[in-house]
Structure formats: structure tokens, C-alpha cells
Motif scaffolding. Structure first.
Motif, PDB file in Angstrom:
ATOM      1  N   GLU A 160     -18.074   3.532  23.827  1.00  0.00           N
ATOM      2  CA  GLU A 160     -17.806   2.438  24.760  1.00  0.00           C
ATOM      3  C   GLU A 160     -18.487   2.684  26.098  1.00  0.00           C
ATOM      4  O   GLU A 160     -19.024   1.762  26.717  1.00  0.00           O
ATOM      5  N   ALA A 161     -18.472   3.937  26.540  1.00  0.00           N
ATOM      6  CA  ALA A 161     -19.125   4.278  27.807  1.00  0.00           C
ATOM      7  C   ALA A 161     -20.627   4.043  27.721  1.00  0.00           C
ATOM      8  O   ALA A 161     -21.249   3.528  28.654  1.00  0.00           O
ATOM      9  N   GLU A 162     -21.214   4.395  26.573  1.00  0.00           N
ATOM     10  CA  GLU A 162     -22.649   4.170  26.379  1.00  0.00           C
ATOM     11  C   GLU A 162     -22.970   2.682  26.349  1.00  0.00           C
ATOM     12  O   GLU A 162     -23.974   2.238  26.904  1.00  0.00           O
ATOM     13  N   ASP A 163     -22.090   1.901  25.702  1.00  0.00           N
ATOM     14  CA  ASP A 163     -22.288   0.454  25.653  1.00  0.00           C
ATOM     15  C   ASP A 163     -22.230  -0.147  27.050  1.00  0.00           C
ATOM     16  O   ASP A 163     -23.017  -1.033  27.401  1.00  0.00           O
ATOM     17  N   ASP A 164     -21.286   0.345  27.862  1.00  0.00           N
ATOM     18  CA  ASP A 164     -21.165  -0.148  29.235  1.00  0.00           C
ATOM     19  C   ASP A 164     -22.424   0.167  30.033  1.00  0.00           C
ATOM     20  O   ASP A 164     -22.911  -0.657  30.809  1.00  0.00           O
ATOM     21  N   GLY A 169     -27.617  -2.152  32.508  1.00  0.00           N
ATOM     22  CA  GLY A 169     -29.059  -2.244  32.706  1.00  0.00           C
ATOM     23  C   GLY A 169     -29.698  -3.389  31.960  1.00  0.00           C
ATOM     24  O   GLY A 169     -30.922  -3.523  31.931  1.00  0.00           O
ATOM     25  N   PHE A 170     -28.878  -4.223  31.342  1.00  0.00           N
ATOM     26  CA  PHE A 170     -29.399  -5.299  30.508  1.00  0.00           C
ATOM     27  C   PHE A 170     -29.648  -6.555  31.322  1.00  0.00           C
ATOM     28  O   PHE A 170     -28.823  -6.976  32.110  1.00  0.00           O
ATOM     29  N   GLN A 171     -30.805  -7.170  31.131  1.00  0.00           N
ATOM     30  CA  GLN A 171     -31.124  -8.426  31.805  1.00  0.00           C
ATOM     31  C   GLN A 171     -31.657  -9.400  30.775  1.00  0.00           C
ATOM     32  O   GLN A 171     -32.618  -9.116  30.071  1.00  0.00           O
TER      33      GLN A 171
END
Length: 302
Positions: A160-164, A169-171
Motif C-alpha cells: 500500500e505504501a508503494e502504491d501511494d 508521482g502519477f500524472q
């Protein structure tokens, strides 16, 4: 205990007594018998499996509070054998999938572990060899299940932390460099999507009301009582693996023949489990010490 009260109305009582036992060790000896008496009375009448498990957790708490006193009271009430038979049955009960049917949460497993380990510490005159072996095996099984569940939860938290981090950083392609979505496009999406979204939400809400996992073959739902993991308690600082290993060292030192007899009667798979738990306990010692040093260092810096 009020015999007219429904099972659902009883739930807060064992939870409150659990808090007393965990927070007042050595201070409420005079309350152990009356608490156990009403627990046994209600346990004999309840139909809900979840509530039976909750009462068994309370007895585990009492054992952790004072195993010798608790066992003597259960024997005085003439229910010791019956209680332990039910407890082991609930611990071993599984669903069609092979998953545990009871004591599914980390908190529940940990409480039972602490109670069982406290039983192991009793002298031979209170816990004969055959009973010692049965408790020892049940303890190992539960410790391994607890270890696996904690490890799985840690993996999920890490994922979950990695997904967050990825989302931060997602655009999207629909956003400009400043992170803004085109107003015109937003309006079109809103007009087309509002009605569909509303219908979808309604369907999901209805499904949530009636949802029940296909494999859930017991007749109880404990979803309303899922706050245990959020509560703080003195047992939070007790590592069951270290507690188990330290208890076995005491037995080995105090009664070497008894310890040797137990070791010789253990099946190979339980010997392997015991070795694995011992190794994990040493690993936990290192991790706990590291955590303490990190906290001390952080406190010094601040």
C-alpha cells in the motif's frame, strides 16, 4: 449475569473484563472468580460462536493474568476439562477452504497465545505431562498462524505504501503540467458520468448490505466487533514468541526431566515448528532492540 439479555447485548462485558485483566495484573485477584463464574454461566448458554470465542479469550486473559489462580477456580467450578476441550475445538475448527474459522484476527490469536503459554509455565502437579503436550502443540500451531498473519499484514502495508508513492508521482494524460484538467472536458465527463456513477454507487451499497463471503460457513458475523486491533493495551509490548521461548527455558531449568520428556514425545513436525519459533524469537529480540535504539535516538534528536 442477566439471563434475559440477548447475546449481542453481552458483548461489551467480556471486552471490559479483558481490559481489567490486561491493565491490572496482580491487582484484582479478588475479582477473578466472580468474573470467571459469570463467564462460564453465560458460555454454557450462548449460541453464537463468536461470543463463545470472546469468552474463551477472556479465559485466556485470566490465564495470562494468573494461570494458577485461574486454573484452580475453573477446577473449583468443575468446568476445567470442559473449558479446555471447547477451547481446543474452537482453535482447530476450520472452514471448507482450510482457513481458521475462529480467532481470525491478530489480537485474538495473540491473547490466546499468551494464555496458552501461561499454562505451560505451570508446575507438573497442576499441568500433567499429557496436558502439557497438548497445550504445547496448540501453542505452536497458533504461534505459527500468528506469525504468518503478522507477516502478511506487513507485506500488505508495504504494498500500500508503494502504491501511494506511485500515485504521488502519477500524472494523467488529461492533466497539463500544472496538474489541471481541461474545464471543458471535465464538464463533459461530469454530465455523462453522474447518472452512471449514482447507479453504480447504489448497486455497490446494496451489495455491501448483503455481502457474505462464499466460504464463510459459520453462522456468526463479527464485523461489528473489529475495533480490537486499534485498541492499545499492555500486551502490545509483549512479544509472544519471546514469551514462549523464555517460558520453555524456565521449564527446562526448573524441571529438566519434564522438559526432556516433552521433547522426546514431540512429533517431527512439531519439533520443526518449535525450532522455527525459537529462531523467530531471537530475530524478534534483535528487531525490538533495534526499535528501542531508534526511538531513543529520535528522542535525543528532538
Amino acid at each position: 449475569a442477566d439471563k434475559d439479555m440477548e447475546d449481542n447485548d453481552i458483548v461489551p462485558a467480556p471486552k471490559l473484563i479483558e481490559v481489567v485483566f490486561q491493565n491490572c495484573r496482580g491487582q484484582v485477584d479478588h475479582w477473578v472468580e466472580p468474573y470467571l463464574r459469570i463467564t462460564v454461566e453465560r458460555l454454557n448458554r450462548t449460541q453464537k460462536t463468536y461470543l463463545k470465542c470472546l469468552f474463551m479469550q477472556l479465559i485466556a486473559d485470566a490465564l495470562y493474568y494468573n494461570a494458577a489462580l485461574t486454573l484452580s477456580i475453573l477446577q473449583k467450578l468443575g468446568v476445567a476439562s470442559e473449558i479446555f476441550h471447547l477451547w481446543f475445538f474452537l482453535l482447530q475448527q476450520v472452514k471448507k477452504s482450510g482457513l481458521r474459522a475462529n480467532f481470525k484476527r491478530e489480537h485474538e490469536k495473540k491473547v490466546c497465545c499468551l494464555g496458552l503459554i501461561s499454562l505451560l509455565a505451570l508446575p507438573a502437579d497442576l499441568l500433567p505431562g499429557e496436558a502439557l503436550g497438548r497445550v504445547f502443540r496448540a501453542t505452536l500451531d497458533l504461534l505459527v498462524a500468528y506469525k504468518d498473519q503478522v507477516a502478511e499484514a506487513a507485506k500488505e502495508e508495504e504494498a500500500e505504501a508503494e502504491d501511494d508513492d506511485d500515485m504521488d508521482g502519477f500524472q494523467t494524460d488529461d492533466e497539463d503540467e500544472d496538474g489541471n484538467v481541461d474545464d471543458k472536458e471535465m464538464g463533459i465527463l461530469a454530465e455523462d458520468g453522474d447518472e452512471a456513477d449514482t447507479l453504480t454507487l447504489r448497486k455497490l451499497a446494496e451489495q455491501a448490505k448483503s455481502f457474505r463471503p462464499a466460504d464463510d460457513d459459520d453462522d456468526d458475523s463479527d464485523d461489528d466487533y473489529s475495533d480490537d486491533e486499534e485498541l492499545q493495551s499492555p500486551i502490545d509490548d509483549v512479544d509472544p514468541f519471546i514469551f514462549f521461548v523464555d517460558t520453555m527455558k524456565v521449564i527446562q531449568s526448573a524441571d529438566p526431566l519434564r522438559f526432556e520428556s516433552l521433547s522426546q514425545t514431540l512429533e517431527f513436525n512439531y519439533q520443526a515448528l518449535a525450532n522455527g519459533v525459537a529462531q523467530h524469537a531471537e530475530q524478534r529480540r534483535v528487531e525490538i532492540e533495534k526499535e528501542k535504539l531508534e526511538k531513543a535516538s529520535a528522542a535525543t534528536v528532538s
